[in-house]
Design an enzyme around this catalytic site. Structure first.
Site, PDB file in Angstrom:
ATOM      1  N   GLU A  14     -10.402  57.516   4.365  1.00 45.94           N
ATOM      2  CA  GLU A  14      -9.911  56.157   4.579  1.00 45.94           C
ATOM      3  C   GLU A  14      -8.909  55.763   3.517  1.00 45.94           C
ATOM      4  OE1 GLU A  14     -10.491  53.110   2.765  1.00 45.94           O
ATOM      5  OE2 GLU A  14     -12.046  53.711   1.388  1.00 45.94           O
ATOM      6  N   HIS A  20     -12.015  48.613   1.203  1.00 40.20           N
ATOM      7  CA  HIS A  20     -12.988  49.727   1.320  1.00 40.20           C
ATOM      8  C   HIS A  20     -14.253  49.354   2.087  1.00 40.20           C
ATOM      9  CE1 HIS A  20     -10.701  52.458  -1.175  1.00 40.20           C
ATOM     10  NE2 HIS A  20     -10.645  51.579  -2.139  1.00 40.20           N
ATOM     11  N   SER A  35      -5.520  51.931  -1.739  1.00 37.70           N
ATOM     12  CA  SER A  35      -6.533  52.737  -2.408  1.00 37.70           C
ATOM     13  C   SER A  35      -7.120  53.737  -1.429  1.00 37.70           C
ATOM     14  CB  SER A  35      -7.629  51.825  -2.965  1.00 37.70           C
ATOM     15  OG  SER A  35      -8.583  52.558  -3.695  1.00 37.70           O
TER      16      SER A  35
END
Length: 151
Positions: free
Chosen positions: A125, A51, A99
């Site tokens: 994303e 992330h 994720s």
């Protein structure tokens, strides 16, 4: 260090599963990704490392909803250190989590399941991660992360 000959860095898996409660108490409903995927397409959704917006590691080739969840197929950029590192960790089985990063557009509280049901979202994303919020969100196939055999 360079990529091994014949490697393309391709892999696939599920970044989200429908109707499964994640560790944060969210459940993604079928169809939640549809509008965002239609608008952005795979090129409009970034592939990141853990992330971290400063660490893109590749690009998504295919993103689609099916009966199970959000299927993803991507290619790591093996010309970068981060892309090679991700490929090595995937090959070794040390990393396989996926994720999603998104903004909720429509959700409802499900008191019986003690969860927030996300019915529509804006996906921006998808990351390769060590610990996914949804334990079942995993890379399932390492399509071209090993050298191809010469026929």
């Amino acid at each position: 260090m360079t990529a091994r000959p014949g490697m393309t860095g391709e892999f696939s898996g599920y970044a989200s599963l429908f109707n499964v409660r994640d560790e944060g108490g969210d459940i993604i409903a079928p169809g939640a990704f549809a509008a965002s995927l239609s608008r952005r397409g795979p090129r409009g959704v970034r592939m990141l490392w853990q992330h971290d917006a400063a660490r893109p590691i590749g690009r998504w080739l295919e993103l689609r909803e099916d009966a199970r969840g959000l299927f993803v197929r991507g290619r790591l950029t093996l010309d970068t250190h981060a892309g090679r590192e991700a490929a090595a960790l995937l090959r070794a089985g040390a990393l396989d989590g996926l994720s999603i990063g998104f903004r909720t557009l429509r959700a409802a509280r499900d008191r019986a399941r003690k969860a927030r049901v996300v019915r529509r979202l804006d996906l921006w994303e998808i990351s390769l991660v060590t610990f996914p919020m949804l334990p079942g969100a995993r890379v399932h196939a390492l399509t071209h992360l090993s050298p191809r055999r010469r026929e």
